[in-house]
Design an enzyme around this catalytic site. Structure first.
Site, PDB file in Angstrom:
ATOM      1  N   LYS A  26      30.167  85.725 -10.009  1.00  0.00           N
ATOM      2  CA  LYS A  26      31.263  85.386 -10.880  1.00  0.00           C
ATOM      3  C   LYS A  26      32.586  86.239 -10.972  1.00  0.00           C
ATOM      4  CE  LYS A  26      31.235  86.406 -15.846  1.00  0.00           C
ATOM      5  NZ  LYS A  26      32.288  86.894 -16.177  1.00  0.00           N
ATOM      6  N   ASN A  27      32.237  87.397 -11.059  1.00  0.00           N
ATOM      7  CA  ASN A  27      33.522  88.248 -11.202  1.00  0.00           C
ATOM      8  C   ASN A  27      34.365  88.466  -9.789  1.00  0.00           C
ATOM      9  OD1 ASN A  27      33.364  88.415 -13.887  1.00  0.00           O
ATOM     10  ND2 ASN A  27      32.376  90.235 -14.021  1.00  0.00           N
ATOM     11  N   CYS A 121      34.806  87.245 -24.038  1.00  0.00           N
ATOM     12  CA  CYS A 121      33.802  87.573 -25.027  1.00  0.00           C
ATOM     13  C   CYS A 121      34.082  88.659 -26.206  1.00  0.00           C
ATOM     14  CB  CYS A 121      32.550  88.189 -23.978  1.00  0.00           C
ATOM     15  SG  CYS A 121      31.806  86.898 -23.125  1.00  0.00           S
ATOM     16  N   ARG A 126      39.590  94.988 -26.194  1.00  0.00           N
ATOM     17  CA  ARG A 126      40.052  94.294 -24.709  1.00  0.00           C
ATOM     18  C   ARG A 126      41.701  94.209 -24.749  1.00  0.00           C
ATOM     19  NH1 ARG A 126      35.890  90.324 -22.225  1.00  0.00           N
ATOM     20  NH2 ARG A 126      36.331  92.107 -20.439  1.00  0.00           N
ATOM     21  N   ASP A 312      27.449  95.323 -17.842  1.00  0.00           N
ATOM     22  CA  ASP A 312      26.953  93.976 -17.873  1.00  0.00           C
ATOM     23  C   ASP A 312      25.284  93.803 -17.776  1.00  0.00           C
ATOM     24  OD1 ASP A 312      29.391  93.278 -18.101  1.00  0.00           O
ATOM     25  OD2 ASP A 312      29.733  92.657 -16.194  1.00  0.00           O
ATOM     26  N   ARG A 406      28.558  80.220 -19.225  1.00  0.00           N
ATOM     27  CA  ARG A 406      29.872  80.844 -18.538  1.00  0.00           C
ATOM     28  C   ARG A 406      29.496  81.350 -17.368  1.00  0.00           C
ATOM     29  NH1 ARG A 406      33.543  84.061 -22.576  1.00  0.00           N
ATOM     30  NH2 ARG A 406      34.517  84.281 -20.335  1.00  0.00           N
TER      31      ARG A 406
END
Ligand code: EPU
Length: 434
Positions: A26-27, A121, A126, A312, A406
């Protein structure tokens, strides 16, 4: 509409078996889609995971005028037209923090960009101060009004040198991309070293970029020219968090689980931790075989930027430690709200002593019992799926499509294939998680 997972737990049995294939990361996929703004021709991307975050970022790029086709599963073709809009859709930026990476290449190529404060999230503050400071250092002017940033650099960006006070992955990627089109040399010190950055840089360099030092704390970019993808296709690296999550699930519940299409070299820290807890793990070049031990030894985990233990995987690892015989400590060093989910795990039988917002003591071994539980975010959501598989009885996990979907492709099919009793149901309403 909102989806739930209904899972019938194994009640501590170690019966899962079979093979699970890992998807593209994903990243890395989200960032390579942002990087297409650096290209003068069509870019072909393969092994892109079919997940909601990819849908969001492609929708954002389409809204800005990108021509995107999806000719086959996991394959995208992207071209950026001359009249590409420089405004990012606020509703998507609020949902997907990774979309902020598009600002770097857009500003560098078109001389302006505007966007609202990003969301994502709920795992911590952030901030985006490093993005803003970096753009200023590269010669841009920034205005902030009504929760929206407007950044202009009519003469283009110029190379600059920065030291990142925090090793942020998205900040590093944004300034690598900006540096590719800036005039002169950009140097990023205390850069993030995650494998996704190396994967992206390898591709950009094949297409004409001059980026040195990816995977080390100092990255230098000599910029100035649009890239061309005529001769190269991007193939997304395997998702190390998807692989690590199945590894932890296997360590708790598998007779024998084979995890294929992964790169064990990206998972050294979790593999080392699980082995020291007594888990049997064999690794091959692109494959891991894991078997659950009869007893799990407690251990202490501290999250860290790569190559340390990934934040994660912290939530799935904490679920693992609820099954260890004794006390373990978990120290989350990166995000200040990333242990909040432990409260919900207490409701299904886990025992924690919260020492401060960054540290918990896990008191194992506890029997977990299925219940209704609301998924608060992507990674904690998957940790709840793992807890539900270990638990006794039936668990219902709410808000699957706004959290777990997601980032994990076709997760229930892959779980069913290895013996998990899981079903997806649709509900009328999303449950708000405070
Ligand atoms: N930070 C600042 N200023 C900034 C930006 C970040 O101080 O302007 C600090 C943050 O406060 C934090 C650290 O830098 O202490 C990293 O935060 P950031 O929000 O920048 O993380 P990221 O680099 O955007 C990526 C992944 C995360 C993963 C982290 C750590 C993406 C899209 N996200 O975040 O992935 O947890 O690196 O490895 O690549 C996920 O996939 O679920 C996820 C959250």
């Amino acid at each position: 509409m909102s989806d739930t997972f209904v899972i019938k737990g194994l009640g501590g049995q170690k019966t899962l078996r079979g093979t699970v294939a890992i998807t593209g990361a994903k990243n890395a996929a989200l960032k390579v889609l942002a990087a297409t703004v650096l290209f003068r021709d069509t870019v072909t991307l393969k092994n892109i995971p079919e997940i909601n975050d990819v849908q969001q970022i492609t929708e954002l790029l389409r809204n800005m005028g990108a021509e995107i086709s999806h000719p086959n599963t996991s394959e995208y073709k992207v071209s950026i037209p001359q009249n590409f809009s420089t405004e990012l859709s606020p509703s998507i930026v609020k949902r997907l923090r990774a979309s902020v990476v598009i600002t770097g290449p857009t500003l560098a190529r078109f001389g302006k960009v505007s966007f609202s404060s990003p969301g994502g999230c709920l795992i911590g503050a952030r901030p985006i101060d490093l993005f803003i400071e970096g753009f200023k250092k590269m010669g841009a002017k920034v205005t902030f009004k009504n929760d929206s940033y407007s950044i202009v650099a009519p003469q283009g960006l110029r190379g600059a040198e920065f030291f990142l006070k925090n090793q942020s992955v998205t900040v590093t990627e944004t300034f690598v991309f900006a540096g590719v089109l800036a005039q002169g040399i950009t140097t990023i010190k205390n850069a993030a070293m995650e494998p996704e950055i190396v994967d992206l840089v390898d591709f950009l360099n094949k297409c004409g970029a001059k980026i040195f030092g990816a995977g080390t704390p100092t990255i230098t970019i000599t910029g100035g020219k649009l890239l061309s993808a005529k001769k190269h296709i991007y193939q997304t690296m395997p998702d190390r968090i998807d692989a690590g999550s199945f590894l932890i699930l296997g360590a708790l519940t598998a007779k024998k689980l084979r995890i294929i299409h992964c790169n064990p070299a990206h998972l050294e820290s979790p593999i080392e931790a699980l082995r020291s807890a007594g888990v049997s793990i064999e690794t091959k070049k692109n494959e891991i075989i894991v078997r659950a031990p009869t007893k799990i030894k407690p251990l202490n985990i501290k999250t860290h930027e790569y190559p340390g233990f990934p934040t994660d995987l912290q939530a799935p690892m904490t679920v693992f430690l609820t099954q260890a015989e004794g006390e373990s400590r978990v120290f989350e060093t990166i995000f200040e709200s990333r242990l909040n989910y432990t409260e919900a795990l207490t409701g299904i039988g886990a025992r924690f002593v919260v020492m401060d917002p960054h540290r918990v003591l896990v008191q194992g071994k506890t029997e977990l019992c299925g219940k209704k539980i609301i998924s608060p975010d992507l990674r904690a959501g998957l940790a709840f799926v793992i807890a539900a598989i270990v638990a006794k009885g039936e668990s219902v996990i709410h808000n699957v499509n706004t959290t777990i979907d997601r980032g994990y492709e076709d997760i229930e099919r892959r779980l069913k294939d290895i013996g998990v009793d899981i079903e997806r149901r649709s509900e009328d309403e999303e449950i708000v998680c405070n």
